[in-house]
Write a protein that holds these residues in place. Structure first.
Motif, mmCIF file in Angstrom:
data_model
loop_
_atom_site.group_PDB
_atom_site.id
_atom_site.type_symbol
_atom_site.label_atom_id
_atom_site.label_comp_id
_atom_site.label_asym_id
_atom_site.label_seq_id
_atom_site.Cartn_x
_atom_site.Cartn_y
_atom_site.Cartn_z
ATOM 1 N N GLU A 58 -25.261 4.447 25.356
ATOM 2 C CA GLU A 58 -26.171 3.434 26.005
ATOM 3 C C GLU A 58 -26.282 1.390 26.503
ATOM 4 O O GLU A 58 -26.309 0.977 27.359
ATOM 5 C CB GLU A 58 -27.785 3.021 26.014
ATOM 6 N N ASP A 59 -25.080 1.342 25.955
ATOM 7 C CA ASP A 59 -24.507 0.631 26.537
ATOM 8 C C ASP A 59 -23.030 0.313 27.388
ATOM 9 O O ASP A 59 -22.491 -0.310 27.636
ATOM 10 C CB ASP A 59 -24.132 -0.272 24.831
ATOM 11 N N GLY A 60 -22.899 1.111 27.479
ATOM 12 C CA GLY A 60 -21.339 2.677 28.805
ATOM 13 C C GLY A 60 -20.259 1.659 27.828
ATOM 14 O O GLY A 60 -19.501 2.288 28.180
ATOM 15 N N SER A 61 -20.706 1.976 26.664
ATOM 16 C CA SER A 61 -19.004 2.216 25.835
ATOM 17 C C SER A 61 -19.004 3.446 25.944
ATOM 18 O O SER A 61 -19.759 4.678 25.213
ATOM 19 C CB SER A 61 -18.974 1.611 23.904
ATOM 20 N N PRO A 62 -17.509 4.329 25.424
ATOM 21 C CA PRO A 62 -17.362 5.364 25.775
ATOM 22 C C PRO A 62 -17.376 6.096 24.152
ATOM 23 O O PRO A 62 -17.701 5.466 22.839
ATOM 24 C CB PRO A 62 -16.254 5.456 25.348
#
Length: 209
Positions: free
Chosen positions: A101-105
């Motif tokens: 949800e934070d955009g991290s892989p």
């Protein structure tokens, strides 16, 4: 993508044939591409030559399921190991298609495909996926449907290792057949009991006379 995902490749390929019914759906390049799935780049390399090649791999994978179903654990492992040696895979860490949800892989293991033809690519994925399932859950989790004449392959993921059929349809068919067999047996027993009673009555009457 978790390695468990690839175990279904083996099941899908094995179940393109129903030997007892003399049926084989692995007949065209289009079928091969469907086995891979719409997002596979390897599927695009499939040609007519892959039909007989993939059928040969299918026979070897079915032999793994047959050995497991017969309780031949070591044989099942040996057969699968021979496929792994012949069709190796290249594992890679991937995460570009999955984000939190934070955009991290969301890093995960992915089996990269660098094979020269579709058969080698599919065999590598199917063999590795099946090997992962076998070592993670046990050889007895590889089964063949008990609803004759089906014999489709399946992977048992039940909590109590109780799966015996490839689908709900086959389970229902087997239960209905078992119920009918019990009813026939009860009817036969009732008929035999009735005949025994009649025979005893006739004997008693003869003795009285």
């Amino acid at each position: 993508m978790e390695l468990a995902y690839y175990s279904d490749y083996a099941v899908r390929l094995v179940n393109t044939e129903e030997p007892a019914r003399n049926k084989d759906s692995l007949t065209t390049v289009e079928v091969i591409r469907e086995l891979f799935g719409s997002e596979s780049t390897t599927a695009r390399r499939a040609t007519e030559a892959d039909v007989p090649r993939l059928r040969a791999v299918r026979a070897r994978l079915r032999a793994v399921f047959e050995a497991a179903d017969a309780g031949e654990e070591v044989q099942a492992v040996d057969l699968l190991n021979s496929l792994l040696l012949e069709f190796p895979v290249s594992p890679q860490i991937s995460g570009h298609d999955h984000r939190d949800e934070d955009g991290s892989p969301l890093w995960h293991m992915h089996l990269a495909d660098h094979t020269s033809n579709a058969t080698a690519g599919y065999a590598a994925l199917a063999s590795m996926g099946l090997a992962f399932h076998l070592t993670e859950y046990g050889v007895d989790r590889l089964g063949l449907c008990q609803a004759a004449p089906c014999r489709n392959a399946y992977l048992d993921t039940s909590t109590n290792r109780s799966r015996r059929y490839c689908s709900d349809r086959c389970a229902t068919r087997a239960n209905v057949a078992a119920y009918r067999a019990r009813k026939r047996l009860e009817t036969d027993r009732s008929a035999n009991t009735g005949r025994t009673a009649e025979t005893s009555q006739d004997s008693s009457t003869a003795i009285e006379r």
